[in-house]
Design an enzyme around this catalytic site. Structure first.
Site, PDB file in Angstrom:
ATOM      1  CD  GLU A 198      -3.128   0.824   2.094  1.00  0.00           C
ATOM      2  OE1 GLU A 198      -3.418  -0.073   2.432  1.00  0.00           O
ATOM      3  OE2 GLU A 198      -3.726   1.933   2.430  1.00  0.00           O
ATOM      4  NE  ARG A 199      -2.473   5.290  -0.169  1.00  0.00           N
ATOM      5  CZ  ARG A 199      -3.192   5.366  -0.895  1.00  0.00           C
ATOM      6  NH1 ARG A 199      -3.402   5.492  -2.061  1.00  0.00           N
ATOM      7  NH2 ARG A 199      -4.729   5.210  -0.152  1.00  0.00           N
ATOM      8  CG  ASN A 241      -5.035  -0.335   6.106  1.00  0.00           C
ATOM      9  OD1 ASN A 241      -5.542   0.149   7.235  1.00  0.00           O
ATOM     10  ND2 ASN A 241      -4.673   0.514   4.886  1.00  0.00           N
ATOM     11  CE  LYS A 318      -5.954   2.894   9.143  1.00  0.00           C
ATOM     12  NZ  LYS A 318      -5.484   2.903   7.620  1.00  0.00           N
ATOM     13  CD  GLU A 322      -7.388   6.125   6.648  1.00  0.00           C
ATOM     14  OE1 GLU A 322      -6.809   5.205   6.379  1.00  0.00           O
ATOM     15  OE2 GLU A 322      -7.500   7.250   6.115  1.00  0.00           O
ATOM     16  NE  ARG A 355      -0.225   4.162  11.849  1.00  0.00           N
ATOM     17  CZ  ARG A 355      -0.915   4.444  10.689  1.00  0.00           C
ATOM     18  NH1 ARG A 355      -1.879   4.208  10.326  1.00  0.00           N
ATOM     19  NH2 ARG A 355      -0.439   5.412   9.906  1.00  0.00           N
ATOM     20  CG  ASP A 401      -3.150  10.965   5.460  1.00  0.00           C
ATOM     21  OD1 ASP A 401      -2.067  10.333   5.864  1.00  0.00           O
ATOM     22  OD2 ASP A 401      -4.050  10.495   4.926  1.00  0.00           O
ATOM     23  CD  GLU A 423       2.483   6.579  10.928  1.00  0.00           C
ATOM     24  OE1 GLU A 423       2.174   5.987  11.712  1.00  0.00           O
ATOM     25  OE2 GLU A 423       2.164   6.382   9.846  1.00  0.00           O
ATOM     26  CD  GLU A 429      -0.786   8.253   0.773  1.00  0.00           C
ATOM     27  OE1 GLU A 429      -0.295   7.939   1.973  1.00  0.00           O
ATOM     28  OE2 GLU A 429      -2.113   8.107   0.742  1.00  0.00           O
ATOM     29  CD  GLU A 542       4.962  25.064   0.731  1.00  0.00           C
ATOM     30  OE1 GLU A 542       6.176  25.157   0.647  1.00  0.00           O
ATOM     31  OE2 GLU A 542       4.043  24.988   1.554  1.00  0.00           O
ATOM     32  CD1 TRP A 573     -13.447  10.743   1.556  1.00  0.00           C
ATOM     33  CD2 TRP A 573     -11.820   9.860   3.028  1.00  0.00           C
ATOM     34  NE1 TRP A 573     -13.587   9.567   1.461  1.00  0.00           N
ATOM     35  CE2 TRP A 573     -12.685   8.816   2.169  1.00  0.00           C
ATOM     36  CE3 TRP A 573     -11.068   9.433   4.033  1.00  0.00           C
ATOM     37  CZ2 TRP A 573     -12.425   7.466   2.504  1.00  0.00           C
ATOM     38  CZ3 TRP A 573     -10.660   7.886   4.159  1.00  0.00           C
ATOM     39  CH2 TRP A 573     -11.358   7.274   3.515  1.00  0.00           C
TER      40      TRP A 573
HETATM   41  O1  GCW Z   1      -2.687   8.483   4.258  1.00  0.00           O
HETATM   42  C1  GCW Z   1      -3.579   7.236   4.521  1.00  0.00           C
HETATM   43  C2  GCW Z   1      -3.306   6.388   3.276  1.00  0.00           C
HETATM   44  C3  GCW Z   1      -3.527   4.984   3.420  1.00  0.00           C
HETATM   45  C4  GCW Z   1      -2.895   4.705   4.969  1.00  0.00           C
HETATM   46  C5  GCW Z   1      -3.380   5.431   6.001  1.00  0.00           C
HETATM   47  C6  GCW Z   1      -2.759   5.142   7.196  1.00  0.00           C
HETATM   48  C7  GCW Z   1      -2.177   2.526   5.373  1.00  0.00           C
HETATM   49  O2  GCW Z   1      -3.834   6.833   2.252  1.00  0.00           O
HETATM   50  O3  GCW Z   1      -3.102   4.196   2.455  1.00  0.00           O
HETATM   51  O4  GCW Z   1      -3.146   3.264   5.226  1.00  0.00           O
HETATM   52  O5  GCW Z   1      -3.108   6.621   5.603  1.00  0.00           O
HETATM   53  O6  GCW Z   1      -1.815   5.772   7.527  1.00  0.00           O
HETATM   54  O7  GCW Z   1      -3.256   4.185   8.192  1.00  0.00           O
END
Ligand code: GCW
Length: 849
Positions: A198-199, A241, A318, A322, A355, A401, A423, A429, A542, A573
């Site tokens: 993921e990412r 996840n 986590k 989400e 988290r 995020d 973190e 990403e 930026e 969101w």
């Molecule tokens: O930024 C979001 C990401 C998700 C990620 C989530 C997280 C792993 O788009 O892909 O999931 O944060 O940090 O839990």
């Protein structure tokens, strides 16, 4: 282990290197005298020194080496020294099994050195994982000592000594102690068990494939080596996840194999777990953290795992985030959840990373008081002091995020009796996804240095509040690609993260310089050019993607890559920027807004609350203002938006020339790959520039005082050209294509064409074809002038979109075209699969040089 065994272990360790370097040297670029680098060794290149540096270090370094202690970690230290010295100085250190009678390198823990070599007079204590490089003479013999507080410290000392040689620093008369700033210096990987990440932008997982641990873990060991070279001491190996299967018994021996591969490098393994596991895997009818059966299940399962991996670092969790289940299912708190798992880990010395990324992604956007930025603090601050001492609350650098710019999370100051760690996201990403050069160290430094009743670095490390632990976590997501991260320049972010986790007082300039020297060699022109490019790159990115604290104006419900100004609005969101025809920005003030600013300690809150003092860079994160609001730099908000997008796109274009100035000074493989990357970025930046500027122009109705927005001399829209087979399509969002439209060739395999009759002055021109490269096929293009084929290319990139939009928009530049009035410029597009060879526009730029 006897000396022979130890020797053969080291041969095994360095054997890998000998084979791979044999392959590497086979493709020596004779003409340039530069090796082709795959990037696999990243900053551990150990390139041969020459001239006076070679002479100097050959004299300074003894021929022999001995080590006290025979752990795998100490063996790694010896193997690395042999490898590094051989690479840089062309000499192979002699391994001595016994106490040497000649000048020597001596490795060992301080305790072993005190016991076995009292004549050296080394005494004292070093903090955990610290090292001491010390030149000592005894009995007429000179020793270069690499002492560690523990084996890991010895390994870190070995890497530090090699780094000194590579950077040209003195190694005689050494007396240098270094201790890590914080105990937690960890990497998180978001790898899925099927091998995807993921990412992740650097290929498939180095750990997993098809639901199990890979048979070949050689890249894992190599990764351990890279991490150890920076002092990183832990790595979680699966996505936060989390896949519930990981806690089933069959995975324990597999996790143990990964731990075995990383252990020689002092890197402890951790796993991410799912909070629903007692029910989904354990067969209980609940996962309520206050249920005794749930606690017993966590304890038993954790013990099983520790039987397979006795030095497991712990778990990452986590929950309630989400879509992940969490304690809220039972009306329990994050502290209840964290503690039940932490208590299972406690007897084994494990940590539970909980988290702080907990927020509601179904928030009502109509309510101007709603604010996702508040979530972490609102959820965790009231629980301060209620977490067990082996719980670490893992907090993203900013309250949203990983956006292009965010303030420091107020939660750093909101936990004084709870362990915490910051973190940081190494994988890019929201910052170009390994397609853009964005050096993140300056951004991280701003957060770590921010004063919230003590600099953030002191809060997160546990120093400020005398916590038992704390530190730094980097989401790296490296993959199987040779260069780990999908491109060479992004490696600087992994390097920089590790260096800051070891010592956050290091400066961005120093880190950029070190990394460049270690990665590309010490040619001053190379070091200066690449460092300068890296150091400006965050601001540049930026400038064309999200200024004044707007965050990234990207497709936040989709690929997080291309431009999409409204994607953040009118959904739950919570990444709203609230731009409308009157103004822009989120009002987070205490006085009239969401009250987010009130979560900061008084001095920081005061700074942000007032328009007078709020820094321009975060203005629209903190305040809603009219477009005509005048910034501290004297410009209106709208003019700043316009100007910075032009400046950013220009700077991105300049990267190409800067990089080209290094031709012949960087090996051809990396030179070509980085050039292609920067050319791509130079083509993406104007897409962003035009999209954001046009959007704000339409919304605000205020013209660019420099007359650029909406006016593009030399640009010819494809939809205005003479079309054969091509049809005009509307592009969504409208701002991601020039004029909101493109032409698309949907007619199966038949070529389509768009042509234009040039009526300008005769001369030399550069032609730019802005087209769309979707990942649904490989369309091809031909460019003809008066029937003559002058260029052809394939749209074979793998950008993360299937659509004609800002992500797929890219360009082809053809320089040196002679045009005469009446010439036909014709582009033929040959579609393939779902890739319809779509074109946005051409640009004809006079080029008299
Ligand atoms: O930024 C979001 C990401 C998700 C990620 C989530 C997280 C792993 O788009 O892909 O999931 O944060 O940090 O839990």
């Amino acid at each position: 282990m006897n000396a022979d065994e130890r020797g053969s272990k080291i041969e095994r360790l360095i054997g890998v290197h000998l084979c791979s370097s044999a392959a590497k040297y086979a493709v020596l670029l004779v003409t340039l005298g530069l090796h082709a680098e795959t990037g696999a060794n990243a900053w551990l290149l150990y390139q041969p020194l020459d001239g006076s540096a070679l002479q100097h270090y050959r004299q300074a370094l003894p021929a022999a080496m001995t080590a006290l202690g025979n752990s795998a970690v100490i063996a790694s230290a010896q193997g690395e020294l042999i490898r590094g010295v051989r690479g840089m100085l062309g000499r192979t250190l002699r391994m001595e099994a016994h106490w040497p009678a000649e000048d020597s390198l001596v490795l060992g823990t301080l305790a072993d050195l005190e016991r076995d070599a009292p004549q050296l007079g080394l005494a004292g204590r070093l903090p955990t994982d610290a090292f001491w490089l010390k030149s000592v003479s005894a009995g007429g013999v000179k020793y270069t000592i690499v002492a560690g507080s523990n084996d890991r410290g010895v390994l870190y000392g070995a890497f530090a000594l090699l780094r000194k040689i590579a950077l040209g620093e003195p190694i005689t008369n050494l007396d240098e102690k270094q201790a890590p700033y914080a105990p937690i210096r960890w990497i998180n990987q978001w790898d899925n068990l099927d091998g995807s990440i993921e990412r992740g932008y650097g290929g498939r997982s180095i750990f997993w494939e098809n639901g199990h641990v890979r048979d070949d873990l050689s890249r894992v060991a190599e990764y351990g080596r890279l991490l150890a070279s920076l002092g990183i001491n832990g790595c979680s190996i699966n996505n936060v996840n989390a896949d519930v299967r990981l806690l089933t018994p069959e995975y324990a021996p597999q996790i143990a194999r990964i731990a075995d591969a990383l252990r020689p490098w002092g890197v402890r393994v951790a796993i991410s777990v799912d909070f629903g596991s007692p029910k989904t895997v354990g067969g209980l009818d609940t996962f309520d953290p206050l249920d005794r059966r749930v606690a017993a299940w966590w304890a038993a399962r954790t013990s099983d795992l520790y039987r397979a991996v006795p030095d497991l670092g712990g778990f990452v969790l986590k929950a309630d985030s989400e879509g992940r289940v969490g304690p809220s299912t039972y009306g329990r708190t994050p502290a209840d959840a964290a503690n039940v798992v932490a208590r299972a880990l406690k007897p084994h010395g494990g940590l539970l990373f909980y988290r702080g990324f907990v927020y509601d992604h179904h928030a009502d956007w109509r309510n101007l008081k709603n604010d996702r930025a508040r979530a972490a603090y609102d959820n965790f601050h009231p629980l301060d002091g209620r977490f067990d001492d082996n719980v670490v609350v893992q907090i993203k650098n900013g309250p949203i995020d990983f956006q292009v710019r965010e303030p420091a999370s107020p939660l750093f100051a909101g936990l004084t009796q709870t362990n915490q760690a910051i973190e940081l996201q190494i994988t890019q990403e929201y910052l170009g996804q390994a397609r853009a050069m964005v050096f993140l160290v300056p951004m991280w430094k701003e957060t770590l240095d921010f004063d919230m009743g003590g600099p953030v670095r002191e809060l997160v490390s546990g120093r400020a509040n005398h916590r038992p632990t704390g530190g730094f976590i980097g989401v790296a997501n490296v993959g199987l690609d040779d260069n780990w991260l999908g491109n060479y320049l992004s490696q600087a972010n992994l390097y920089g993260f590790g260096r800051l986790a070891w010592n956050p007082d290091l400066g961005a300039r120093q880190i950029a310089g070190e990394w460049t020297r270690l990665t590309f060699g010490s040619d001053p022109k190379v070091v200066d050019t690449i460092s300068a490019m890296q150091l400006q790159s965050w601001r540049v990115y930026e400038d064309y993607t999200g200024v004044l604290g707007l965050q990234g104006l990207t497709d936040i419900t989709g690929n997080h890559y291309g431009v999409n100004v409204e994607a953040s609005e009118r959904n739950g969101w919570g990444q709203w920027h609230r731009a409308d025809e009157h103004g822009v920005g989120m009002d987070r003030t205490v006085a009239t807004g969401t009250g987010f600013i009130g979560q900061y300690p008084p001095a920081a809150a005061k700074l942000y609350e007032s328009l007078e003092t709020c820094p321009d860079d975060l203005l629209l994160f903190m305040h809603h203002v009219p477009y005509t609001h005048v910034l501290h730099d004297g410009k209106t908000v709208i003019q700043y938006i316009y100007d910075s997008h032009y400046e950013g796109a220009k700077a991105a274009e300049n990267y190409v020339g800067q990089w080209k100035s290094l031709r012949g000074r960087v090996d051809e493989q990396r030179y070509a790959a980085v050039l292609a990357q920067l050319e791509y970025q130079a083509g993406q930046a104007p897409v962003w520039r035009d999209a954001v500027n046009n959007w704000f122009f339409r919304e605000s109705g205020i013209a660019d005082e420099k007359g650029r927005v909406g006016y593009h001399p030399g640009r010819v829209e494809a939809e205005s050209m003479h079309l054969e087979g091509y049809t005009v399509v509307s592009v969504m969002p409208w701002e991601s294509a020039s004029g909101g439209e493109a032409v698309s060739c949907a007619s199966g395999a038949a070529p389509c064409a768009a042509s234009y009759r040039f009526e300008g002055a005769p001369g030399w021109y550069t032609l730019r074809v802005q087209y769309f490269d979707t990942n649904t096929g490989v369309a091809r293009f031909r460019l003809r002038i008066q029937g003559q084929l002058v260029d052809e290319w394939a749209a074979a990139d793998h950008v993360p979109t299937q659509k004609i939009d800002g992500s797929s928009s890219t360009r082809r530049t053809v320089a040196g075209i002679a045009l005469r009035p009446g010439d036909e410029i014709r582009i033929e597009g040959i579609p393939d699969g779902g890739d319809t060879a779509a074109i946005d526009y051409i640009e004809i730029e006079s080029n008299t040089n």
